[in-house]
Design a protein around this motif. Structure first.
Motif, PDB file in Angstrom:
ATOM      1  N   PHE A 237       0.848   4.071  -2.851  1.00  0.00           N
ATOM      2  CA  PHE A 237       0.561   5.478  -2.544  1.00  0.00           C
ATOM      3  C   PHE A 237       1.450   6.399  -3.382  1.00  0.00           C
ATOM      4  N   TYR A 238       2.738   6.046  -3.486  1.00  0.00           N
ATOM      5  CA  TYR A 238       3.645   6.891  -4.278  1.00  0.00           C
ATOM      6  C   TYR A 238       3.263   6.863  -5.756  1.00  0.00           C
TER       7      TYR A 238
ATOM      8  N   ALA B 148      -2.090   2.532  -9.791  1.00  0.00           N
ATOM      9  CA  ALA B 148      -1.701   2.412  -8.373  1.00  0.00           C
ATOM     10  C   ALA B 148      -2.162   1.078  -7.787  1.00  0.00           C
TER      11      ALA B 148
ATOM     12  N   THR C 200      -1.360  11.330  -9.949  1.00  0.00           N
ATOM     13  CA  THR C 200      -2.248  12.474  -9.739  1.00  0.00           C
ATOM     14  C   THR C 200      -1.567  13.771 -10.173  1.00  0.00           C
ATOM     15  N   LEU C 201      -0.296  13.920  -9.800  1.00  0.00           N
ATOM     16  CA  LEU C 201       0.437  15.133 -10.204  1.00  0.00           C
ATOM     17  C   LEU C 201       0.547  15.207 -11.729  1.00  0.00           C
TER      18      LEU C 201
ATOM     19  N   LEU D 248       0.235   6.459  -6.927  1.00  0.00           N
ATOM     20  CA  LEU D 248      -0.968   7.290  -7.049  1.00  0.00           C
ATOM     21  C   LEU D 248      -0.620   8.779  -6.968  1.00  0.00           C
ATOM     22  N   PHE D 249       0.305   9.100  -6.089  1.00  0.00           N
ATOM     23  CA  PHE D 249       0.745  10.488  -5.906  1.00  0.00           C
ATOM     24  C   PHE D 249       1.342  11.032  -7.208  1.00  0.00           C
ATOM     25  N   VAL D 250       2.251  10.272  -7.804  1.00  0.00           N
ATOM     26  CA  VAL D 250       2.896  10.685  -9.059  1.00  0.00           C
ATOM     27  C   VAL D 250       1.848  10.767 -10.176  1.00  0.00           C
TER      28      VAL D 250
ATOM     29  N   SER E 131       0.834  -1.207   0.000  1.00  0.00           N
ATOM     30  CA  SER E 131       0.000   0.000   0.000  1.00  0.00           C
ATOM     31  C   SER E 131       0.867   1.255   0.000  1.00  0.00           C
ATOM     32  N   ARG E 132       1.994   1.197   0.697  1.00  0.00           N
ATOM     33  CA  ARG E 132       2.899   2.356   0.741  1.00  0.00           C
ATOM     34  C   ARG E 132       3.482   2.621  -0.646  1.00  0.00           C
TER      35      ARG E 132
ATOM     36  N   ARG F 207       0.043  -1.968  -6.325  1.00  0.00           N
ATOM     37  CA  ARG F 207      -0.215  -2.577  -5.007  1.00  0.00           C
ATOM     38  C   ARG F 207      -0.220  -4.107  -5.104  1.00  0.00           C
TER      39      ARG F 207
ATOM     40  N   SER G 165      -4.455   6.595 -13.321  1.00  0.00           N
ATOM     41  CA  SER G 165      -3.562   6.610 -12.146  1.00  0.00           C
ATOM     42  C   SER G 165      -4.073   5.682 -11.066  1.00  0.00           C
TER      43      SER G 165
END
Lengths: 141, 69
Positions: free
Chosen positions: A89-90, A125, A96-97, A92-94, A85-86, A129, A121
């Motif tokens: 998260f990265y 993500a 989204t940006l 998904l973060f990238v 999951s961690r 996962r 995204s």
């Protein structure tokens, strides 16, 4: 292969199929539109079909190893979940940006493209996962 | 300072206890067989609770199961 690893493989492959169909529809949508299939009908129809497929496959592997399926996750499996999951998260973060950057700065971009990028995204993500879970289960095997 | 790692004698202890299988040990401590295998191979360091449970199954002190060297 353990029940959890099989479960991660099923989720990964179903997401890959959904992501592939979604991307195909987004870029080659005229095939579906010509048959009168709207984008929302396509997305929710495909999602429902794949959720049904995923449930059916999970039931099949649970029948194959009922004891493992009933056993709650142990500490190693929970740790694998958290690590995966961690990493997701990265991703998904990238994603989204990048979606925001594409929506705001790409010439000719509109809100639909941005929404498609965000959907992509989320799918990516989730794939990261389940992919990470598979790698971690394999590494410990 | 030399690099130390966690080692264990679970495999030997299993065989000394009527050739206990990984699945039997896993069932008695409440984890999966894959987790017992990962612990045995040194790929996963268990929590203190699981470590004590393993020692309890074999009826030996913790330091006869795990070694930090």
């Amino acid at each position: 292969m353990s029940f959890r690893e099989k479960s991660a493989w099923i989720s990964f492959v179903c997401l890959l199929m959904f992501g592939g169909l979604y991307a195909w529809h987004s870029f080659r949508g005229e095939i579906f539109r010509a048959r009168g299939i709207g984008p929302m009908v396509f997305v929710f129809g495909t999602m429902a079909a794949l959720v049904a497929l995923e449930i059916a496959l999970h039931v099949a592997i649970a029948i194959q190893s009922p004891k493992e399926a009933r056993t709650p996750k142990d500490e190693r499996e929970r740790l694998i979940d958290l690590r995966a999951s961690r990493v997701a998260f990265y991703a998904l973060f990238v994603g989204t940006l990048l979606s925001i950057a594409i929506g705001m700065h790409l010439p000719g971009a509109n809100r639909f493209l941005m929404a498609n990028c965000m959907m992509g995204s989320i799918i990516a993500a989730l794939m990261v996962r389940f992919g990470t879970q598979i790698v971690l289960y394999r590494r410990d095997a | 300072m030399a690099h130390k790692t966690l080692h264990n004698d679970i495999r030997r202890l299993r065989f000394e206890h009527k050739e206990m299988t990984q699945q039997e040990l896993a069932d008695s401590i409440g984890v999966t067989r894959q987790t017992v295998n990962a612990i045995e191979l040194g790929k996963y360091s268990p929590s203190l609770e699981i470590a004590f449970k393993i020692a309890e199954v074999f009826r030996v002190p913790l330091d006869q199961v795990f070694h930090y060297r």
